[in-house]
Scaffold this active site. Structure first.
Site, short mmCIF file in Angstrom:
data_model
loop_
_atom_site.label_atom_id
_atom_site.label_comp_id
_atom_site.label_asym_id
_atom_site.label_seq_id
_atom_site.Cartn_x
_atom_site.Cartn_y
_atom_site.Cartn_z
N LEU A 63 -6.49 -7.89 55.30
CA LEU A 63 -5.13 -8.14 55.77
C LEU A 63 -4.97 -9.66 55.71
O LEU A 63 -5.78 -10.39 56.29
CB LEU A 63 -4.97 -7.61 57.21
CG LEU A 63 -3.56 -7.53 57.78
CD1 LEU A 63 -2.64 -6.67 56.90
CD2 LEU A 63 -3.59 -6.98 59.19
N ASP A 64 -3.98 -10.13 54.96
CA ASP A 64 -3.81 -11.57 54.77
C ASP A 64 -3.73 -12.31 56.09
O ASP A 64 -3.27 -11.76 57.10
CB ASP A 64 -2.54 -11.85 53.96
CG ASP A 64 -2.63 -11.36 52.54
OD1 ASP A 64 -3.74 -11.35 51.98
OD2 ASP A 64 -1.58 -10.99 51.98
#
Length: 178
Positions: free
Chosen positions: A40-41
């Site tokens: 997840l960025d």
């Protein structure tokens, strides 16, 4: 305990080691032997699954298993029915077309903790919240999809991976998932 749900705050990487201006998971979790199942960025928030089981990690992260991921995206502007239909049919990105997705306008702002720092607000441009359910996980895919239909993402929160839900976990909190 083999699987943990973690509410990843904005500015935290999906790895234990911090880099540059981004924090790492070790600032929030002390779980030796656990690793993130997927990514997840740093500028996205929400559900991140961690596991100590390598086979389970591979199963969750492997796109061949096509585990659905549900996102709530706050976007610039109010998407039309046509924009939602484009998202649902799949959008052409620079690395090829996306698979069809489920896309809907949320009726109201979802009950999320405020983001720190807050998103940028423009006085004369409204925002809306979309729910997008995808079965692939390209780099920055949801952000690129919403931008492709004319509605850049301002805030992105993953709320589910397959049967696992973010639920009422506060940002930075974790709980058993198994």
């Amino acid at each position: 305990m083999e699987l943990v749900r973690f509410n990843k705050p904005y500015g935290v990487l999906s790895q234990f080691t911090p880099e540059g201006r981004w924090q790492g998971l070790r600032d929030y979790l002390d779980l030796p032997g656990f690793y993130a199942a997927g990514r997840l960025d740093a500028d996205s928030e929400g559900l991140l699954l961690l596991t100590s089981n390598g086979a389970l990690q591979a199963h969750i992260a492997d796109p061949r298993h096509k585990m659905e991921k549900t996102y709530w995206a706050q976007v610039e502007g109010i998407p039309s029915a046509q924009a939602l239909q484009q998202l649902a049919q799949g959008v052409l990105l620079n690395d090829g077309p996306t698979r069809p997705a489920r896309a809907r306008l949320l009726p109201a702002e979802p009950p999320l903790a405020p983001r720190n720092p807050p998103i940028r607000q423009r006085q004369h441009i409204p925002t809306a919240w979309l729910e997008l359910v995808i079965r692939e996980g390209r780099n920055r895919q949801v952000r690129r999809m919403t931008a492709a239909v004319g509605h850049p993402t301002l805030r992105l929160v993953r709320v589910a991976i397959g049967p696992y839900q973010l639920g009422d976990l506060a940002p930075g909190a974790w709980a058993r998932a198994d």
